[in-house]
Motif scaffolding. Structure first.
Motif, PDB file in Angstrom:
ATOM      1  N   TRP A   1      -5.916  -4.899   1.272  1.00 16.77           N
ATOM      2  CA  TRP A   1      -6.765  -6.089   1.342  1.00 16.77           C
ATOM      3  C   TRP A   1      -6.235  -7.193   0.441  1.00 16.77           C
ATOM      4  CZ3 TRP A   1     -10.003  -7.636   4.816  1.00 16.77           C
ATOM      5  CH2 TRP A   1     -10.689  -6.703   5.606  1.00 16.77           C
ATOM      6  N   ARG A   2      -5.766  -6.818  -0.736  1.00 15.16           N
ATOM      7  CA  ARG A   2      -5.239  -7.825  -1.650  1.00 15.16           C
ATOM      8  C   ARG A   2      -3.977  -8.477  -1.080  1.00 15.16           C
ATOM      9  NH1 ARG A   2      -4.877  -4.849  -7.382  1.00 15.16           N
ATOM     10  NH2 ARG A   2      -4.103  -6.913  -7.986  1.00 15.16           N
TER      11      ARG A   2
ATOM     12  N   GLY B   1     -13.829  -5.497   1.598  1.00 14.14           N
ATOM     13  CA  GLY B   1     -13.082  -4.501   0.833  1.00 14.14           C
ATOM     14  C   GLY B   1     -13.992  -3.459   0.215  1.00 14.14           C
TER      15      GLY B   1
ATOM     16  N   SER C   1       0.799  -1.232   0.000  1.00 17.23           N
ATOM     17  CA  SER C   1       0.000   0.000   0.000  1.00 17.23           C
ATOM     18  C   SER C   1       0.831   1.282   0.000  1.00 17.23           C
ATOM     19  CB  SER C   1      -0.941   0.014   1.206  1.00 17.23           C
ATOM     20  OG  SER C   1      -0.207  -0.125   2.418  1.00 17.23           O
TER      21      SER C   1
ATOM     22  N   ILE D   1     -14.151 -11.435   1.675  1.00 12.71           N
ATOM     23  CA  ILE D   1     -13.090 -10.491   1.312  1.00 12.71           C
ATOM     24  C   ILE D   1     -13.643  -9.374   0.431  1.00 12.71           C
ATOM     25  CG2 ILE D   1     -10.920 -10.213   0.049  1.00 12.71           C
ATOM     26  CD1 ILE D   1     -10.428 -13.226   0.712  1.00 12.71           C
ATOM     27  N   GLY D   2     -14.400  -9.772  -0.596  1.00 13.94           N
ATOM     28  CA  GLY D   2     -14.940  -8.774  -1.514  1.00 13.94           C
ATOM     29  C   GLY D   2     -15.870  -7.789  -0.833  1.00 13.94           C
TER      30      GLY D   2
ATOM     31  N   GLY E   1      -7.259  -0.596  -0.884  1.00 15.62           N
ATOM     32  CA  GLY E   1      -7.583  -1.762  -1.701  1.00 15.62           C
ATOM     33  C   GLY E   1      -6.395  -2.696  -1.858  1.00 15.62           C
ATOM     34  N   TYR E   2      -5.208  -2.123  -2.057  1.00 14.54           N
ATOM     35  CA  TYR E   2      -3.999  -2.942  -2.168  1.00 14.54           C
ATOM     36  C   TYR E   2      -3.705  -3.665  -0.854  1.00 14.54           C
ATOM     37  CZ  TYR E   2      -2.459  -1.437  -6.793  1.00 14.54           C
ATOM     38  OH  TYR E   2      -2.352  -1.242  -8.149  1.00 14.54           O
TER      39      TYR E   2
END
Length: 256
Positions: free
Chosen positions: A190-191, A232, A132, A228-229, A187-188
């Protein structure tokens, strides 16, 4: 009411179409239930995981890890961005390192991080920071360096010091880019955490998905993906709402 209907109708149709195709594929037996369980079976697993508290426990752990890594990454990105804005010559000492590590996938660092830090929380935090930091740093630098020179000249005319020009002119001017960079960085985060938890964790959503795959529980894998989706998406929408409130929509940059 009509406006809300028009806004939410297309997404509803898109989601409904996905679930319809999913149901038809399972119903006709094009794929076995081992490969793709039915929506009903996934929903049953979801309810059981909610009742047992398993899903909330892993979600809470992942959320705390994301929050910790995200905050550390933002502090570092803001510090380096501010340093570059106030002392442009300093960029030469670290900019090439930033550009180098920007192209290195954080997950490729996991073997070294496990060797150096073990499989504890430090490894996962570092992975989130690496993932991130760069989008936030690049947006922060863009905001600071893109400040209108004429505004800075006006500050000089009023006798502002460099510090005053930064906090009274450059920082407010760059706020939209800073918040957008934070939104991307979130967002990064969470990925990155999911990948890290699949390799170096015994708790969290990533570990839950990996363990379910090892136990041939595809339904739990899909539940984890949905969790997860949704997590996020909700955090992104909250951040977008904050941007709209503080900047009156000026920082949306194309996001609804």
């Amino acid at each position: 009411m009509n406006q809300k209907f028009k806004k939410y109708f297309p997404p509803f149709i898109g989601i409904l179409a996905v679930f319809t195709v999913w149901y038809i594929v399972c119903r006709t037996g094009l794929l076995s239930s081992y490969v793709l369980p039915s929506p009903g079976r996934v929903f049953q697993s979801f309810c059981k995981m909610l009742q047992s508290g398993e899903l909330f426990r892993d979600l809470r752990i992942s959320f705390l890890r994301v929050g910790k890594g995200f905050v550390i990454a933002f502090i570092l990105a803001f510090a380096f961005g501010m340093l570059r804005a106030m002392i442009p010559a300093s960029a030469g000492y670290y900019e090439y390192l930033v550009q180098f590590f920007k192209n290195v996938p954080p997950l490729s660092m996991i073997p070294l991080l496990i060797l150096w830090c073990g499989i504890g929380e430090t490894t996962k935090t570092v992975i989130i920071v690496l993932a991130s930091f760069f989008p936030m740093y690049l947006n922060i630098v863009k905001g600071f360096t893109g400040c209108d020179r004429k505004l800075l000249e006006v500050g000089t005319m009023f006798g502002y010091t460099e510090r005053q020009k930064f906090f009274r002119i450059m920082l407010p001017y760059a706020m939209a880019d800073i918040l957008v960079g934070m939104r991307i960085g979130l967002g990064y985060s969470w990925r990155a955490i999911i990948g890290a938890e699949m390799v170096a964790a015994s708790t969290g959503l990533g570990h839950m998905i990996l363990f379910a795959q090892q136990m041939s529980r595809t339904d739990k894998v899909i539940v984890g993906i949905f969790a997860i989706g949704i997590a996020g998406y909700l955090t992104d929408r909250i951040f977008g709402l904050l941007i709209s409130i503080f900047l009156k929509g000026a920082g949306e940059n194309g996001w609804n």
